[in-house]
Design an enzyme around this catalytic site. Structure first.
Site, PDB file in Angstrom:
ATOM      1  N   HIS A   1       9.424  -4.690   0.099  1.00 50.83           N
ATOM      2  CA  HIS A   1       8.247  -4.310   0.816  1.00 50.83           C
ATOM      3  C   HIS A   1       8.901  -4.572   2.283  1.00 50.83           C
ATOM      4  O   HIS A   1       8.492  -3.938   3.549  1.00 50.83           O
ATOM      5  CB  HIS A   1       7.003  -4.918   0.924  1.00 50.83           C
ATOM      6  CG  HIS A   1       5.947  -4.118   0.001  1.00 50.83           C
ATOM      7  ND1 HIS A   1       5.743  -2.890   0.056  1.00 50.83           N
ATOM      8  CD2 HIS A   1       5.257  -4.533  -1.092  1.00 50.83           C
ATOM      9  CE1 HIS A   1       4.767  -2.424  -0.704  1.00 50.83           C
ATOM     10  NE2 HIS A   1       4.626  -3.274  -1.589  1.00 50.83           N
TER      11      HIS A   1
ATOM     12  N   HIS B   1       9.497  -6.541  -5.917  1.00 52.26           N
ATOM     13  CA  HIS B   1       8.592  -5.716  -5.373  1.00 52.26           C
ATOM     14  C   HIS B   1       8.306  -6.079  -3.842  1.00 52.26           C
ATOM     15  O   HIS B   1       8.469  -5.416  -2.858  1.00 52.26           O
ATOM     16  CB  HIS B   1       7.501  -5.413  -6.461  1.00 52.26           C
ATOM     17  CG  HIS B   1       6.479  -4.488  -5.627  1.00 52.26           C
ATOM     18  ND1 HIS B   1       6.279  -3.231  -5.706  1.00 52.26           N
ATOM     19  CD2 HIS B   1       5.204  -4.815  -4.653  1.00 52.26           C
ATOM     20  CE1 HIS B   1       5.133  -2.720  -5.243  1.00 52.26           C
ATOM     21  NE2 HIS B   1       4.777  -3.682  -4.487  1.00 52.26           N
ATOM     22  N   GLU B   2       7.787  -7.338  -3.912  1.00 50.33           N
ATOM     23  CA  GLU B   2       7.434  -7.932  -2.469  1.00 50.33           C
ATOM     24  C   GLU B   2       8.557  -7.862  -1.481  1.00 50.33           C
ATOM     25  O   GLU B   2       8.275  -7.736  -0.494  1.00 50.33           O
ATOM     26  CB  GLU B   2       6.526  -9.181  -2.778  1.00 50.33           C
ATOM     27  CG  GLU B   2       5.389  -9.184  -3.665  1.00 50.33           C
ATOM     28  CD  GLU B   2       4.275  -8.147  -3.218  1.00 50.33           C
ATOM     29  OE1 GLU B   2       4.081  -7.777  -2.024  1.00 50.33           O
ATOM     30  OE2 GLU B   2       3.536  -7.592  -4.108  1.00 50.33           O
TER      31      GLU B   2
ATOM     32  N   GLU C   1       4.463   1.839  -1.930  1.00 54.48           N
ATOM     33  CA  GLU C   1       4.417   1.011  -3.018  1.00 54.48           C
ATOM     34  C   GLU C   1       5.589   1.407  -3.899  1.00 54.48           C
ATOM     35  O   GLU C   1       6.070   0.565  -4.727  1.00 54.48           O
ATOM     36  CB  GLU C   1       3.015   0.923  -3.806  1.00 54.48           C
ATOM     37  CG  GLU C   1       1.859   0.218  -2.723  1.00 54.48           C
ATOM     38  CD  GLU C   1       2.145  -1.190  -2.659  1.00 54.48           C
ATOM     39  OE1 GLU C   1       2.915  -1.935  -3.310  1.00 54.48           O
ATOM     40  OE2 GLU C   1       1.608  -1.804  -1.474  1.00 54.48           O
TER      41      GLU C   1
ATOM     42  N   ASP D   1       8.369  -0.574  -5.664  1.00 54.04           N
ATOM     43  CA  ASP D   1       8.659  -0.676  -7.045  1.00 54.04           C
ATOM     44  C   ASP D   1       9.991  -0.411  -7.637  1.00 54.04           C
ATOM     45  O   ASP D   1      10.590  -0.971  -8.459  1.00 54.04           O
ATOM     46  CB  ASP D   1       7.563   0.177  -7.701  1.00 54.04           C
ATOM     47  CG  ASP D   1       6.223  -0.047  -8.046  1.00 54.04           C
ATOM     48  OD1 ASP D   1       6.247  -1.380  -7.960  1.00 54.04           O
ATOM     49  OD2 ASP D   1       5.319   0.571  -8.701  1.00 54.04           O
TER      50      ASP D   1
END
Length: 644
Positions: A496, A492-493, A552, A556
């Site tokens: 980003h 997930h990070e 986000e 995800d």
């Protein structure tokens, strides 16, 4: 999209107790029993997987602080000792009314707008709320240098939506805010006649801000805060305030440019800040300073101010004085406490295992970029360069920032006076950053925080020690469970770096267009699909704002895609375990008030929706649980979103 049941806040928690099938609602099948029995702690607004971990860490560190406070010889660093001293000062609960009134008097003594203008920089350096203020941070287009950013005032309530005519919660909160502010003024010695007048004037200025400040959706478009303006032009934006001195007196230099966060606000500054509005501004500054510091004056003041905090969060009671003292100390000395926590509670084996998992995830991400069927080779090449340059920060930093050596606690002074001194030193150090190169080694999160983050301006990802444990990660869990938990968080990070905000920054963290035009147009189309997928879903008495949560959600869906590919490479791969663990990590129960706040301001989608909707985008989910058309979790293949 069809889901039989969506779990939300207080109004949605009367859920059926009969068994729920994974095919109909993954979140409820995994968390239904927990959801029906879980109790929100009285002094918290929510309960859930992250909250349970937070509570465990809180208990550990509160016990450690209690022990240290009784025997400081066991404290092994000077910086941590200062945190312990602050904890002790907070516990003492000595009244600081005299000290506070002296600082409040600085606002009272303002005679005119010209007087405010002359003292604007001094107020800013000392952490007073102002109609306009500055801070120093990396230049988003040249992250080797620090620049001055200009920010406007914020609203009293969490978001503009609270001020809408049909928002009953907003009306009640504003009334409670006014009631508490008047009671605090009376306790300070203001008359029964004067207190309501001051509060009324403060609310007049707050109301004037509503049309010109950004709402949460606008703030979520992160790159829109970058609006360079020449220093000369900036200085001309107000005929009433000396904007140039606001900057030069704080950074001890004359910059060529400043970065304006809210152009609409700055363009309207003279309309809201002028001689006619001066009394309202003065009252607003006074009330904001009072409400910002009430908790630190005495326990009586904390309890009165707490009435507003409880109304906002929906929690049943305030934390007791001991818990309040601990949280104040760990907040002010966050990096110091995080290093202590990481060294004591985070094992080297776990750190090495998680780092290896991250490196594996990055390798899989690189392969997915190479196999991508909608990017051109030119954009793929640049994306892979960026991916390979991501800096990993796992666990906790090796040493605390230099500023912590300057933060000294005087146990003979009041809590309020100590905090004023600490904030003054922190602000001064932050302003001094203007003359220093950007420190790329800084951590955005301390080691004891249950969270993780990506910093687009440094192109780094941070995984604090606190989140690297069950239910997100454990050496006792299967590989599929770990990938469904911390693996999906890691990816997930990483994702980003390529969400709607991160995609606009290059491998060095500079905001720069590295895409081909046609590729970016395709990406925007996929981004819109992500917005549409979540937009308008009913939850906790409100609706999800797809634009607010899009970044986000992109992270995800990209993180899940990457994590499940990694899980498949393990010999014990089990898709069911993967998705069950994913859903378990999003169990969540909150007060009605807190859910409303999150829906209005949080860039993350509601946690139960993250569990269900993102799973619906994964083909593996349908295969694992044999989900068929007509089942609650079924989603047509052409509606499933796959970006990264």
């Amino acid at each position: 999209m069809k889901i039989n049941k969506i779990i939300g806040g207080a109004g949605d928690l009367a859920i059926a107790t009969e068994p729920t099938d994974y095919k109909d609602n993954l979140y409820l099948a995994v968390n239904g029993t927990w959801q029906s029995k879980a109790k929100i702690p009285a002094d918290k607004p929510s309960a859930g997987a992250s909250d349970e971990l937070d509570l465990m860490i809180e208990k550990q560190l509160m016990q450690d602080f209690s022990n240290f406070a009784q025997n400081e010889k066991n404290v092994n660093s000077d910086e941590l000792l200062q945190a312990v001293k602050l904890y002790r000062v907070a516990l003492q609960n000595h009244s600081a009314t005299t000290d506070f009134l002296k600082d409040l008097k600085k606002i009272e003594n303002l005679k005119s707008l010209a007087d405010l203008s002359q003292n604007l920089a001094d107020f800013d350096k000392n952490d007073y709320s102002l109609p306009i203020s500055i801070y120093v941070d990396a230049d988003m287009k040249d992250t080797t240098k620090n620049v001055v950013y200009i920010q406007g005032a914020d609203l009293i309530l969490p978001d503009k939506s609270y001020y809408e005519a049909d928002n009953e919660s907003g009306k009640k909160l504003l009334l409670k805010y006014a009631e508490v502010a008047k009671e605090l003024l009376n306790k300070l010695g203001y008359s029964q006649e004067l207190s309501p007048k001051i509060v009324k004037e403060a609310l007049v200025f707050d109301k004037s801000l509503i049309p010109i400040v950004k709402n949460a959706e606008e703030w979520a478009d992160y790159t829109k805060i970058y609006n360079p303006l020449s220093f000369e032009e900036f200085g001309q934006k107000s005929v009433n305030l000396d904007l140039k001195t606001l900057v030069t007196a704080q950074i001890q230099a004359t910059p060529q440019k400043v970065i304006v966060e809210e152009p609409r606000y700055l363009n309207n500054l003279s309309k809201i800040v002028n001689n006619e509005t001066f009394e309202s501004i003065k009252a607003w500054m006074l009330i904001r300073y009072l409400m910002d510091n009430a908790e630190y004056i005495s326990e009586d003041f904390r309890q009165i101010f707490g009435e507003y905090k409880l109304a906002l969060s929906g929690a049943a009671k305030l934390p007791d004085r001991t818990k309040f003292s601990y949280h104040l100390a760990e907040k002010m000395f966050s990096e110091v406490v995080g290093i202590y926590y990481g060294r004591k509670y985070f094992g080297e084996k776990a750190q090495a295992d998680v780092r290896a998992m991250i490196e594996k995830m990055i390798a899989i991400y690189e392969q997915r970029l190479q196999d991508n069927d909608w990017l051109s080779e030119a954009t793929k090449k640049q994306a892979i360069v960026k991916l390979q340059k991501i800096v990993l920060k796992v666990g906790y930093p090796q040493k605390a920032e230099a500023i912590y050596k300057k933060l000294i606690i005087d146990e003979d002074q009041s809590l309020y006076s100590n905090l004023v001194n600490l904030n003054r030193l922190i602000i001064a150090d932050s302003l001094a950053e203007y003359h220093r190169p950007v420190d790329r080694s800084k951590w955005l999160m301390p080691g004891h925080m249950v969270n993780a983050c990506y910093d687009p301006s440094r192109n780094d990802i941070t995984f604090p020690a606190a989140i690297l444990q069950s239910p997100f990660y454990s050496l006792q869990q299967t590989s599929s469970e770990n990938y469904g938990g911390i693996g999906a968080t890691i990816a997930h990070e990483i994702s980003h770096a390529f969400d709607n905000n991160g995609a606009q920054f290059d491998e060095l963290g500079n905001m720069h267009d590295w895409w081909t035009k046609s590729d970016y147009a395709k990406f925007k189309k996929l981004t819109q699909q992500m917005i549409d997928q979540f937009n308008g879903i009913k939850y906790a008495g409100g609706k999800v704002n797809g634009k607010l949560v899009v970044s986000e959600n992109i992270a995800d869906v990209g993180g899940m895609r990457c994590a499940i590919e990694a899980a498949k490479l393990e010999s014990d791969y089990d898709a069911k375990q993967f998705f069950i663990q994913w859903a378990k990590s999003w169990r969540f129960k909150a007060t009605e008030e807190y859910n409303e706040d999150l829906l209005a301001t949080d860039v993350h989608a509601p946690q139960p929706l993250r569990a269900n909707v993102i799973s619906q985008d994964m083909t593996e989910f349908f295969k694992a649980f044999n989900v068929q058309p007509g089942d609650g979790m079924w989603l047509e293949n052409d509606k499933r979103i796959n970006i990264w």
